[in-house]
Write an enzyme that holds these catalytic residues in place. Sequence first.
Site, PDB file in Angstrom:
ATOM      1  N   CYS B  82      28.733  40.694  34.934  1.00 26.86           N
ATOM      2  CA  CYS B  82      28.897  42.054  34.724  1.00 26.86           C
ATOM      3  C   CYS B  82      27.548  42.267  34.063  1.00 26.86           C
ATOM      4  CB  CYS B  82      29.826  42.328  33.930  1.00 26.86           C
ATOM      5  SG  CYS B  82      30.316  44.112  33.764  1.00 26.86           S
ATOM      6  N   HIS B 186      34.556  40.735  36.747  1.00 31.00           N
ATOM      7  CA  HIS B 186      34.933  39.668  35.584  1.00 31.00           C
ATOM      8  C   HIS B 186      35.847  38.672  36.229  1.00 31.00           C
ATOM      9  CE1 HIS B 186      33.198  42.025  32.391  1.00 31.00           C
ATOM     10  NE2 HIS B 186      33.360  43.015  33.107  1.00 31.00           N
ATOM     11  N   GLU B 188      36.685  36.281  34.944  1.00 29.18           N
ATOM     12  CA  GLU B 188      37.666  36.081  33.421  1.00 29.18           C
ATOM     13  C   GLU B 188      38.803  36.715  33.388  1.00 29.18           C
ATOM     14  OE1 GLU B 188      34.738  37.479  33.261  1.00 29.18           O
ATOM     15  OE2 GLU B 188      35.041  38.738  31.481  1.00 29.18           O
TER      16      GLU B 188
END
Lengths: 264, 208
Positions: B82, B186, B188
């Site tokens: 990001c 993202h 994650e």
Amino acid sequence: MGLAKRVIPCLDVDKGRVVKGVRFVAIRDAGDPVEAARRYDEEGADELTFLDITASSDGRSTMIQVVEAVASQVFIPLTVGGGIRTLEDIRCLLHAGADKITINTAAVFNPDFVRAAAERFGSQCIVIAIDAKQVSQEPNRWEIFTHGGRRSTGLNAVEWAQRMAAAGAGEVLLTSMDRDGTRNGFDLALTRTIADAVEVPVIASGGVGCLDHLVAGVVEGHADAVLAASIFHFGEYTISDAKRAMAAQGIEVRLPKMGKRSDQ
Amino acid sequence: MHSVAVIDYGMGNLRSVSKALEQVAPEAMVLVTSDPDRILEADRVVFPGVGAIRDCLHELQSRKLTEAIRRCASDRPFLGICLGMQALFDVSEENNGTPALGVIPGRVGRFAPDPARKIPHMGWNQVQPTKPHPLWHGIPADSRFYFVHSYYAIPADTALVAATTTYGLPFACAVGQANLFAVQFHPEKSQRAGLTLLAHFMTWNGAQ
């Protein structure tokens, strides 16, 4: 093909347990937040929203533990709101594993709070929660209410949404206080009016009783995401039921793969 | 035991990144740190980030992290996420033009206003790999990843683009430059597809 409309189950949490207010008064117990989060993740929820409705301050630290436990097991965005008053509240929740924070009443009483929070933590994690109630028709007018829908602020909901987006809120969580808990569907006129008035994404909330309501929220309400609680909590519908119903109406959704994760 | 440093410069939610790395590589030592020496000691490095780029660069400079980042980005498996991707470019339009780290040639622009599209670009969008890369292994084309951003990278060398996503126009959502990989989404927060990518990163030797 492109960005999917999101389906977001909302878990109201009181002292570490999931509950759902019906018009914010009667409350039924619907389980353990970590278990609920895992189930929704497996069903294909696009995000999870936790609203902390705990009144007492010592109960509030329980929410931090809930967020930590969920964030260790569920790898989709987590939004947390309810009673957020200070930058330190936000910092603690982000540190515990929340990705976005919703700010509601605190913004009404201190409009600069949203600006300060967005400057400190970034617009991507600041959601302005708007609880709106219709106060007139022809022309339609909705105002911001606080204290669980009991107290009017006199603020025009559309102007407020625009003002908060300009202050740095990256998303609007829009709840119709007229519809919340009724199962009669979203206030579509309210949703569309605000979704069309702001540049940031709008999550429709309040009143979902069936899957057609989710479809209408996107198609007629122009919402970018739809949020519901009770239809999911009691097993009436799964998140994947919701996604399939939306896909059948031509709405782009992230369809979950069936079965358990193979990589764990 | 191999180690991964998650660069902590005081912005954003690093717990998500470290938890996801612990999930996919339970045997690894996951270190969230703002100490340049410890970052330089790690076998691999993750450079995450959310927020505004001017604050990001300011925090990196005040913590004396820019040299450690430049060095790790050139000599070991390195993953930008990001804002951690955007900061690797030469310059960003954000905050009235912000000079960035200059690790990858190119700039960062903002999505043009369009009534048909919300800004930020927020939610699950499809990723089309544009070249083979070890980090894409086992991830089907058009898999959805979670995005939240208003700015996007424009690499000067299109050969570096590793994947594109379409939001109005196609943009580079991933770049690969030797041992460096950077993604706008993202991983994650992208459930199975994201964890798969992170698992590959944790075993990647840095070769394309």
